[in-house]
Structure formats: C-alpha cells, structure tokens
Write a protein that holds these residues in place. Structure first.
Motif, short mmCIF file in Angstrom:
data_model
loop_
_atom_site.label_atom_id
_atom_site.label_comp_id
_atom_site.label_asym_id
_atom_site.label_seq_id
_atom_site.Cartn_x
_atom_site.Cartn_y
_atom_site.Cartn_z
N SER A 13 0.83 -1.21 0.00
CA SER A 13 0.00 0.00 0.00
C SER A 13 0.86 1.25 0.00
N ARG A 14 1.91 1.25 0.80
CA ARG A 14 2.79 2.42 0.90
C ARG A 14 3.49 2.71 -0.42
N LEU A 15 3.98 1.65 -1.06
CA LEU A 15 4.70 1.84 -2.32
C LEU A 15 3.75 2.29 -3.44
N LEU A 16 2.55 1.73 -3.47
CA LEU A 16 1.60 2.11 -4.52
C LEU A 16 1.16 3.56 -4.38
N LEU A 17 1.10 4.06 -3.15
CA LEU A 17 0.70 5.44 -2.94
C LEU A 17 1.73 6.43 -3.50
N ILE A 18 3.01 6.10 -3.37
CA ILE A 18 4.05 7.03 -3.78
C ILE A 18 4.46 6.85 -5.24
N VAL A 45 11.37 -9.97 -1.36
CA VAL A 45 10.12 -9.54 -0.70
C VAL A 45 9.55 -8.31 -1.38
N VAL A 46 10.40 -7.30 -1.62
CA VAL A 46 9.94 -6.05 -2.23
C VAL A 46 9.44 -6.29 -3.65
N ALA A 47 10.18 -7.08 -4.41
CA ALA A 47 9.77 -7.37 -5.78
C ALA A 47 8.42 -8.07 -5.81
N GLY A 48 8.22 -9.03 -4.90
CA GLY A 48 6.95 -9.74 -4.85
C GLY A 48 5.80 -8.88 -4.38
N ALA A 49 6.07 -7.96 -3.46
CA ALA A 49 5.01 -7.11 -2.92
C ALA A 49 4.47 -6.14 -3.95
#
Length: 412
Positions: A13-18, A45-49
């Motif tokens: 959610s945090r990454l999609l917002l920015i 983890v980050v790539a999958g998220a």
C-alpha cells in the motif's frame, strides 16, 4: 524469515501510494531502500510485494551503494518496450467493440454472457489475434475514459400517464396543509433486518486486519427473528419516529405506528391540529389498494378527531418518497457495517441518527402481534365509503380523506 502477510500488505500500500509521484530512478532508489532495510531476502520480498522484477530492485540497491550520483538520464530517448497500442494499432478498436455500451447487448458478442474482467477481456482479445495482458487492458480502458462502475437504481419501469400530475397534486395538498399549520408526514416501512451477528453492508473504520467477525450464513435466528422499522417523517419539523416492529408488516401495524407517533409526538408538536396529511407509497402495508389500511385509518380518525388525508405516490416512484432520502438513508449510514445483534442495538443506533440539516430521530420497540390475512369485505368497504371515506375528484384511488365518525353520544 518471511514477512507476515499484514506487513507485506502495508508495504504494498505504501509503495503504490508514492509510485505515481516518482520517476524511474527515484522509484528504483525507493525499492532499493526498502530492500536494504529488510536485510537478507529483502529484494525478493519487495519485488513480490509490488510486482516489480527483482533485477529492478537490485539495481536500486546498487545505485544506493554508489558513492556519487549516477550521471546521465533516467532513461535514454526511445528506450523501453513500445506500448501495445503502438505495435497493434487496431487493439483499442477491438477492445472498445467488446465493452462499448452500444454493442453490449449484441447476442453475438463473445462476452455477452460473461463478466468483463480485464483477464477475460485479455483472453478474448488474444483469441481474436490481439495478444495482450490483463494489465494492458486495464490501462487502455482507463486511458479511454472507462472505470469500474456499480449498478445505479434509476429506471422506474413504465411511467403512469398521470405521474407528473399526481406529484403536482400531492405537492399542492402538502403546501396547503403546511401553510395552515397542519402536520404533513411521509410514511413507509424500511427494509426488514435480521437480528443477530450478521453482516451489514458498508465499511467502517477498524484497526487494519481486524474486521468485525460475522456469521458466514444469514440464517434467521428463531429467537431474535427480524424487525420491521416503520417510519414516520415529519416534513416541516425534520424529525423522524421509528416504530420497530417484531411481527408482521400489515396495514394494522402501519396505522398503529402512526397512532404511536401522534400520541407521543404529534399532539405536542401540533396541539391545534384538526387535519393530518399522509404521503405514502402505492404498495406495501400502506398501499393505495389495501382495504385494511383504510379501515384502520378511519378508526384512527375517529379516535383522534383528525380528518386524515392520504396522497399516494404514483406506482414505481417509491424512492421519491421524502422519508426514503431524508430519514431511511441516514439510518442506513448510522448502522453501516454494524451487525444488529439485538433489539437494543437497533433502537439505540436509530436514536443516534443525525444529519447536518438537523434531523433528530426517536425509536421505540413494538412487541405487538399483528394478525396476517385480515379480510375487509365489500360490504364493509362500501359502508366506509358512505360514512367516512371521501375520494378526491382527481384520482380518488390515490387521493382520499377519512373523516371522524359521528359517535352516538356526540350532539348533532
């Protein structure tokens, strides 16, 4: 050790917002910083998220470790894969033909009887010679003015030829009553509700990952049953009164609800009233053809000494009834996403209902038993029409008045 699912969801959610606010370099650096903060296994983890390629995240980590700012452009001119719309100029035309409202009803359309998810649209396009991914379909739809839409209840079926004339007549009657200081109320039964730990539509703020747990199946609790909230909305005072019944929603129950409103609220608000106007739907327990409704109103007129005028909304226009959008909608907002686990919850939630326009609502529980299937004979209705029921010249089936009966001990 893998991150808990809730932590991954927060990260996503945090990454999609920015993301929309960053160029490609800044985006890589952000992904790299998140991966470094997570430590071993963080790139995966980050790539999958976020659905990014692990190489992109790894590049971000490397750029963060670079001692100086990496020179050059974020992306060289012309770099990157050309869009599907460029490589396949007829792609949008083919997609538009599948989703355009004009062709939606075409029985030959392959999606005529299926849901229009982006994955199904992509599969259909690929079959038709336009290989494309679901995400590309979604981007094309958004770029061309499409968005996910819910159904909207606006079609009212066939309109009665006197629909507008009845609304004008009803409004004229209400205006005359209000000008004379006589009460005008809008009445109806709100949708019946199951009592118990059942899901209620809507969303409410809760701690993340801790939604209110409700029963999987909506099987009626034999002890608690259902409630039928019958509402009386005073148009001039902007006040609501709800009689929460636990038995059948009959014409007798409807009039008893109005009686309780009058005895507890109406007499104090309108101490000099000699008449009462009611606006109601054409169907349900207060329907224009329901004989029991009329006979019970006649009894109420005699009991209170009020001449009661009823104007029904034309068939198919129940949502225009003022009680729907001034009272019932506010109550629905009050108990959205809140399971109605007891009668007390129902009553107190209704009482707590307010609006910015000053609406106040009172509610009471009605444990009375209302017999189903009471028949009013032709003879009874004829006697009523000859003594108390006066049908108006305009649409007497929708507009009528009930006068108090002359009691034997009343002087002539």
């Amino acid at each position: 050790m893998p991150l808990p699912t809730t932590d991954v969801e927060v990260l996503t959610s945090r990454l999609l917002l920015i993301r929309p606010h960053l160029d490609e370099r800044a985006w890589r650096l952000l992904l790299g910083s998140e991966a470094k903060a997570l430590g071993r296994g963080g790139i995966k983890v980050v790539a999958g998220a976020i659905g990014a390629h692990p190489d992109t995240v790894a590049q971000g980590v490397r750029e963060l470790d670079y001692p100086d700012q990496i020179p050059g452009r974020v992306r060289r001119p012309g770099a990157g894969r050309p869009s599907a719309a460029v490589t396949d100029p007829t792609l949008w035309e083919a997609l538009d033909a599948l989703v355009d409202p004009v062709t939606r009803g075409d029985p030959m359309s392959m999606l005529r009887w299926t849901t229009k998810s982006t994955s199904k649209l992509a599969a259909t396009l690929t079959t038709n010679g336009h290989p494309v991914s679901a995400s590309t379909v979604g981007n094309l739809l958004k770029a061309n003015g499409y968005s996910l839409q819910a159904n909207v209840k606006t079609l009212e079926g066939n309109q009665h030829p006197d629909r507008d004339a009845q609304f004008n007549y009803l409004n004229d009657q209400a205006t005359a009553f209000s000008a004379a200081g006589e009460p005008v109320i809008s009445v109806d039964t709100k949708k019946k509700e199951l009592i118990g730990n059942f899901s209620i539509g809507g969303k409410e703020w809760e701690p993340q990952g801790e939604p209110t747990r409700t029963s999987v199946h909506d099987f009626m609790d034999k002890t608690l049953g259902k409630v039928a909230p019958y509402g009386v909305y005073d148009i001039a005072a902007n006040t609501g009164w709800i009689n929460v019944g636990t038995d059948a929603d009959t014409g007798q129950f409807a009039v008893e609800s109005i009686r309780r409103w009058w005895n507890t609220v109406g007499t104090n608000t309108y101490p000099s009233a000699t008449r009462l106007m009611i606006t109601a739907d054409s169907g349900g327990s207060n329907g224009s053809r329901l004989r029991l409704w009329k006979t019970e109103l006649a009894a109420l007129a005699t009991e209170t000494g009020l001449a009661i005028t009823v104007c029904h909304l034309p068939p198919g226009t129940s949502k225009w009834n003022k009680i729907e959008h001034r009272l019932f909608s506010a109550i629905s907002r009050s108990w959205r996403a809140r399971p109605l686990t007891s009668h007390e919850v129902v009553i107190e939630t209704i009482k707590a209902t307010t609006t910015t326009t000053g609406l106040s609502v009172h509610a009471e529980l009605d444990l009375g038993i209302y017999e189903r299937g009471i028949k009013i004979s032709d003879r009874q209705i004829k006697e009523l029409e000859s003594s108390q029921l006066h049908r108006h010249d305009f649409h007497g089936d929708w507009n009528y008045s009930l006068h108090p009966a002359t009691r034997p001990d009343t002087p002539k």
